[in-house]
Design an enzyme around this catalytic site. Sequence first.
Site, PDB file in Angstrom:
ATOM      1  N   LYS A  23       0.839  -1.205   0.000  1.00  0.00           N
ATOM      2  CA  LYS A  23       0.000   0.000   0.000  1.00  0.00           C
ATOM      3  C   LYS A  23       0.870   1.248   0.000  1.00  0.00           C
ATOM      4  CE  LYS A  23      -3.756  -2.346   2.434  1.00  0.00           C
ATOM      5  NZ  LYS A  23      -4.481  -2.581   3.698  1.00  0.00           N
TER       6      LYS A  23
ATOM      7  N   GLN B 291      -4.081  -1.133   9.868  1.00  0.00           N
ATOM      8  CA  GLN B 291      -4.075  -2.474   9.261  1.00  0.00           C
ATOM      9  C   GLN B 291      -4.661  -3.503  10.235  1.00  0.00           C
ATOM     10  OE1 GLN B 291      -3.320  -3.171   6.107  1.00  0.00           O
ATOM     11  NE2 GLN B 291      -3.685  -5.354   6.392  1.00  0.00           N
TER      12      GLN B 291
ATOM     13  N   ASP C  97     -10.527   3.443   4.913  1.00  0.00           N
ATOM     14  CA  ASP C  97     -10.965   2.044   4.906  1.00  0.00           C
ATOM     15  C   ASP C  97     -12.492   1.942   4.916  1.00  0.00           C
ATOM     16  OD1 ASP C  97      -9.183  -0.080   4.740  1.00  0.00           O
ATOM     17  OD2 ASP C  97      -8.467   0.200   6.789  1.00  0.00           O
TER      18      ASP C  97
HETATM   19  N1  GUN Z   1      -6.842  -6.487   6.497  1.00  0.00           N
HETATM   20  C1  GUN Z   1      -7.339  -7.190   5.449  1.00  0.00           C
HETATM   21  N2  GUN Z   1      -7.957  -6.372   4.583  1.00  0.00           N
HETATM   22  C2  GUN Z   1      -7.863  -5.124   5.091  1.00  0.00           C
HETATM   23  C3  GUN Z   1      -8.303  -3.854   4.640  1.00  0.00           C
HETATM   24  O1  GUN Z   1      -8.942  -3.687   3.598  1.00  0.00           O
HETATM   25  N3  GUN Z   1      -7.985  -2.802   5.448  1.00  0.00           N
HETATM   26  C4  GUN Z   1      -7.314  -2.959   6.607  1.00  0.00           C
HETATM   27  N4  GUN Z   1      -7.075  -1.879   7.335  1.00  0.00           N
HETATM   28  N5  GUN Z   1      -6.893  -4.111   7.053  1.00  0.00           N
HETATM   29  C5  GUN Z   1      -7.165  -5.195   6.291  1.00  0.00           C
END
Ligand code: GUN
Length: 281
Positions: free
Chosen positions: A50, A94, A117
């Site tokens: 990311k 995350q 998110d």
């Molecule tokens: N863990 C798995 N998918 C995601 C996501 O889309 N965002 C976040 N913050 N954590 C994740």
Amino acid sequence: MNARLIDGKAIANVVRTEVAANVACAGFTPGLAVVLVGDDPASAVYVRTKDKAARDAGIEARTIRLPANADEIDVVGAVRKLNQDPTVDGILVQMPLPKHINALVVIEAVDPAKDVDGFHPLNVGLLTEGRPALVPCTPRGVMKLLEVAGIGVSGARTIVLGRSSIVGRPMASLLLAANATVTIAHSRTRNLPAECRRADIVVAAVGRAEMVRADWIRTGATIIDVGINRLPDGRLTGDAAFAECAQVAGAITPVPGGVGPMTVACLLENTLAAALRRRSP
Ligand code: GUN
């Protein structure tokens, strides 16, 4: 293989190029902050991906790392600092967080205007009402894949396998907002194969390797595979048994190279959207 392959990597690259072009002419640099708690290896890989994608698009990315033994107050404190920071437009914590931290408390601490998110209850509520603000990246990516692949959603029978807050529930809301008929299936669903066979579009998001079999799929249906599962031999595989399902389906996403790259691309879109919204009067 009869099914058409939906190339998420290629579609994500188009989205990323579009975001980069829009950032380049925005007149400011959007900022994204990713909070990573602990040392889960898969999370570390996702966060690096990311971070790099954001930089490639001209977004200023930073990762705030906290140790695995950080407590809830530490994590909420880091989030609040980012809420106050005018150079930060998007905040992503995350998941999963270490077990001793209540993820709901942390998510609620994020400023909803910076919640790239789309996990904050305010954004969840808006999405449920069909008034989306910031939408979770993976379901948003799935909708984009369907759109670009030319798969009609309006009036279609769809089934979402899984009811997680990250994928299943927001996915169902987005499909509903696009006028699909939506079934949400989960671990207590009776006769899952029969439910699946009714669907024109199957979105699999359960996290169980190759659970969806060819005889669950109606001929010509679309399979969107959100699962990323590691097999004992180290290979990655989806929630659908790809080779056999591709014999029956009309279109299918691969794993890897399907939904995964779209999640990252949509995070960039959300970051730019949050940045623009925060600057508009
Ligand atoms: N863990 C798995 N998918 C995601 C996501 O889309 N965002 C976040 N913050 N954590 C994740």
